[in-house]
Design a protein around this motif. Structure first.
Motif, PDB file in Angstrom:
ATOM      1  N   SER A  40      24.880 -37.628  -9.153  1.00 20.43           N
ATOM      2  CA  SER A  40      26.309 -37.134  -9.253  1.00 20.43           C
ATOM      3  C   SER A  40      26.635 -36.573  -7.883  1.00 20.43           C
ATOM      4  N   ASP A  71      27.592 -40.803 -11.242  1.00 21.60           N
ATOM      5  CA  ASP A  71      28.568 -39.898 -11.931  1.00 21.60           C
ATOM      6  C   ASP A  71      29.522 -39.564 -10.827  1.00 21.60           C
ATOM      7  N   THR A  90      34.061 -38.969 -13.826  1.00 22.73           N
ATOM      8  CA  THR A  90      34.192 -37.883 -14.764  1.00 22.73           C
ATOM      9  C   THR A  90      34.931 -36.777 -14.267  1.00 22.73           C
ATOM     10  N   LEU A 137      26.110 -40.685 -20.200  1.00 25.89           N
ATOM     11  CA  LEU A 137      25.260 -41.133 -19.138  1.00 25.89           C
ATOM     12  C   LEU A 137      24.002 -41.953 -19.447  1.00 25.89           C
TER      13      LEU A 137
END
Length: 424
Positions: free
Chosen positions: A83, A199, A237, A275
């Protein structure tokens, strides 16, 4: 090779050759190229950019500056998630054991927080006894015995990136997609994972504030993965509002446990499952157990408890609790339309949940609880947020950060949770 020639090639808009890239990264890592010369080259990259071939080779050079984890003999296919960071971004905690429960191995090297975004290791270190620093043999053992590990990257992985990032941080050269992408991917590729899901956060609480920039970063990283033989996909996202209802360290661990228990906030559950499905597909396990079932039937929780114990933690031990708290009240009855992730992140940071410098300690008990999210109906005078800290002097500065951080009955500009999917 000469540093001046490399700098001027990029300054004048030229494409660096593979030999130039290999030499300058190696020479800088060894100290043969001075900080001011590498800073000049980074600034030239900020202004001139890099081609796909340059970015791929730059990543390879940083990857080659150190060791790569070798993970042979595992009975499970390997997959990982990265992420780009956000506020309340607890997803690694429920995601990793969920993917493990569905049959994959997850070698996750994570970091600590800096500024308003929390670090996964800071969160996990709120669990009594849990250790982030593992040797390579310990990491392999955890992957073999448990199936998943979340730990700090060793000093031998991509040392060129560690040195270069510290330089970029103090020379105004962080904001470059090629340099960001190669920094992230050099570390992730060093893990030795066979597949990777990215992400990439978008919004006020993320590094990338707008969708176009986030999409460019995602595309660049997906291309780097493909160029290095690692199956890589990316999801864009939303990070305009914090994920879940907790922002902090111990607070987020407790919320992750609620997700693993089959409950938890809808957005955290949705992103965890989404995910996890991406990771399992990337690992060739798309037809295996569904992640939503692993959360419902307790197998994800079982994997979590095994993972915590494997790194010295006690999954049953009480988490740290703050001594002081203060409620921020809803100003008017209506529908909450905005709760700014950046403002909440700054508030949590001021409470002690984050750090201004890498060497600063963090408070595991500090943080913010969100009692409503955009779209919820709220009533004047009821708690909207609760601030937690051990130091009462931190409450006023934290509350000040939230003064313009929320709105009732304003325009609704919320992003969808999953904005886009980037594939090779």
């Amino acid at each position: 090779m000469d540093a001046i020639d490399v700098i001027t090639t990029k300054r004048d808009g030229g494409e660096l050759s593979p030999d130039q890239i290999d030499w300058v990264v190696d020479a800088y890592t060894r100290g043969a190229v001075a900080d001011e010369q590498m800073a000049a080259l980074c600034m030239a990259v900020v202004w001139r950019g890099m081609t796909r071939a340059e970015v791929s080779r730059w990543t390879e050079a940083m990857l080659g500056s150190g060791e790569r984890l070798d993970l042979p003999g595992l009975s499970r296919p390997t997959t990982d998630k990265h992420s780009t960071g956000g506020v309340g971004d607890t997803i690694t905690l429920p995601l990793t054991p969920t993917v493990v429960a569905c049959g994959a191995a997850v070698p996750q090297l994570s970091g600590r927080g800096l500024g308003h975004t929390g670090g996964t290791l800071d969160k996990l270190e709120s669990i009594p006894g849990w250790r982030a620093e593992l040797g390579t043999d310990e990491m392999r053992r955890a992957l073999t015995d448990v199936g998943g590990v979340v730990c700090a990257a060793g000093a031998g992985l991509a040392p060129a990136d560690r040195k270069l990032y510290a330089l970029r941080d103090v020379t105004g050269t962080v904001e470059s997609v090629p340099l960001i992408a190669s920094s992230i991917m050099s570390k992730k590729l060093a893990e030795g994972t066979a597949s990777l899901v990215l992400d990439v956060k978008v919004g006020s609480g993320a590094f990338m504030k707008d969708t176009a920039a986030a999409r460019e970063l995602a595309r660049t990283m997906v291309d780097i993965g493909a160029d290095h033989g690692v199956r890589t996909t990316a999801l864009l996202t939303a990070m305009d509002t914090p994920l879940g209802h907790e922002v902090g360290n111990a607070l987020e661990v407790a919320e992750a446990v609620r997700v693993l228990s089959g409950g938890g906030p809808h957005d955290m559950v949705e992103l965890t499952v989404t995910l996890a499905r991406e990771m399992l597909d990337a690992a060739g396990l798309g037809g295996a157990k569904d992640p939503a079932d692993a959360l419902r039937d307790g197998t994800a929780m079982d994997a979590w408890r095994r993972m915590v114990r494997a790194q010295g933690g006690d999954p049953d031990a009480p988490l740290p609790a703050a001594r002081e708290k203060r409620d921020i009240l809803v100003p008017a009855t209506g529908r909450l339309t905005r709760l700014d992730a950046h403002a909440v992140g700054i508030a949590a940071w001021r409470l002690g949940a984050g750090r201004a410098r890498k060497e600063d300690p963090v408070s595991h008990a500090a943080g913010v609880t969100l009692h409503a999210k955009p779209g919820d109906e709220v009533r004047a005078g009821r708690p909207l947020l609760t601030l937690y800290t051990d130091d009462p002097e931190r409450l006023d500065p934290s509350a000040a950060a939230l003064a313009d951080g929320f709105e009732v009955d304003g325009p609704d500009a919320s992003l969808p949770l999953v904005i886009d999917r980037i594939v090779p």
